[in-house]
Enzyme design. Sequence first.
Site, PDB file in Angstrom:
ATOM      1  N   ASP A  33       0.791  -1.240   0.000  1.00 28.25           N
ATOM      2  CA  ASP A  33       0.000   0.000   0.000  1.00 28.25           C
ATOM      3  C   ASP A  33       0.824   1.292   0.000  1.00 28.25           C
ATOM      4  O   ASP A  33       0.442   2.284   0.636  1.00 28.25           O
ATOM      5  CB  ASP A  33      -0.967   0.019   1.193  1.00 28.25           C
ATOM      6  CG  ASP A  33      -1.947  -1.140   1.166  1.00 28.25           C
ATOM      7  OD1 ASP A  33      -1.894  -1.944   0.217  1.00 28.25           O
ATOM      8  OD2 ASP A  33      -2.755  -1.258   2.105  1.00 28.25           O
ATOM      9  N   LYS A 138      -6.672  -4.895  -3.084  1.00 29.38           N
ATOM     10  CA  LYS A 138      -7.289  -5.519  -1.917  1.00 29.38           C
ATOM     11  C   LYS A 138      -8.347  -4.595  -1.302  1.00 29.38           C
ATOM     12  O   LYS A 138      -8.129  -3.397  -1.163  1.00 29.38           O
ATOM     13  CB  LYS A 138      -6.219  -5.886  -0.886  1.00 29.38           C
ATOM     14  CG  LYS A 138      -5.432  -4.721  -0.308  1.00 29.38           C
ATOM     15  CD  LYS A 138      -4.258  -5.253   0.492  1.00 29.38           C
ATOM     16  CE  LYS A 138      -3.530  -4.239   1.298  1.00 29.38           C
ATOM     17  NZ  LYS A 138      -4.272  -3.465   2.274  1.00 29.38           N
ATOM     18  N   CYS A 171      -2.081  -2.270   7.838  1.00 27.22           N
ATOM     19  CA  CYS A 171      -2.075  -3.209   6.717  1.00 27.22           C
ATOM     20  C   CYS A 171      -0.881  -4.154   6.722  1.00 27.22           C
ATOM     21  O   CYS A 171      -1.003  -5.308   6.289  1.00 27.22           O
ATOM     22  CB  CYS A 171      -2.185  -2.443   5.402  1.00 27.22           C
ATOM     23  SG  CYS A 171      -3.817  -1.700   5.213  1.00 27.22           S
TER      24      CYS A 171
HETATM   25  N1  TIU Z   1      -2.685   0.449   4.216  1.00 26.03           N
HETATM   26  C1  TIU Z   1      -3.129   0.765   5.451  1.00 26.03           C
HETATM   27  O1  TIU Z   1      -2.422   0.629   6.430  1.00 26.03           O
HETATM   28  N2  TIU Z   1      -4.421   1.296   5.523  1.00 26.03           N
HETATM   29  C2  TIU Z   1      -4.835   2.132   6.536  1.00 26.03           C
HETATM   30  O2  TIU Z   1      -5.984   2.549   6.547  1.00 26.03           O
HETATM   31  N3  TIU Z   1      -3.900   2.490   7.466  1.00 26.03           N
HETATM   32  C3  TIU Z   1      -4.040   3.373   8.479  1.00 26.03           C
HETATM   33  O3  TIU Z   1      -3.134   3.458   9.296  1.00 26.03           O
HETATM   34  N4  TIU Z   1      -5.130   4.123   8.550  1.00 26.03           N
END
Ligand code: TIU
Length: 237
Positions: A33, A138, A171
């Site tokens: 991500d 995802k 994530c």
């Molecule tokens: N990729 C991921 O970690 N999504 C989130 O929403 N992370 C947060 O820390 N908000």
Amino acid sequence: MEGVLATGPGLALQAEPSAFTFAPGRTALVIIDMQRDFLEPGGFGAALGNDVAHLASAIGPCRAVLDAARATGMLVIHTREGHRPDLSDAPPAKVQRGAPRLRIGDPGPMGRILIRGEPGHDIIPALAPIAGEPVIDKPGKGAFYGTELEAILRHRGIEALILTGVTTEVCVHTTLREANDRGFRCLVLSDACASYFPEFHAAALAMVSAQGGIFGWVADSAALTAALATQEESGTW
Ligand code: TIU
């Protein structure tokens, strides 16, 4: 080379709580991500009220291990969190959670927040995927839930994962936990992950290697690049 404990058909590097051994041909680098929506102003992370500057530290280490993995032919997998434009794969409980300035699907400066195909959903240019590197879209925090990731890994004979990306406690950790329960051995690269909350980053890393490595191993990106450099030199595996 410092931090490298063994070479040959398999490699080992210094990690917590013990040496991490891996065969590069059976290992995947997973970059989680590293999207504009999390790292740049105006995206989902900022809409949740976070200071996105906290995530910048992971970009350089991610780039270094990405280059090393590419140089040695190791499988690289990128993930992106996001949803279909009609939000049909977005649980209302996720969309309605909290009081963000902008909700998932709302129009923002980088397009609709966390929607596939929008500029904010893209991986940052420094870490852009190249041909042959699977990109996993995802709908959840974990990269296994609702995706083809497990099948892709099994088809390639992958048994160990090297996890990087953002955010450490959300994530990255969710993916780590999903991977553990599926039998994959996981190494988390401490400086190639980041969180909006430095204290959560530190705690999340500590949780991985505590209790004899309850979720896996932790090392830094230099330990991995040093180990892979020995492979480039010897040209074997
Ligand atoms: N990729 C991921 O970690 N999504 C989130 O929403 N992370 C947060 O820390 N908000």
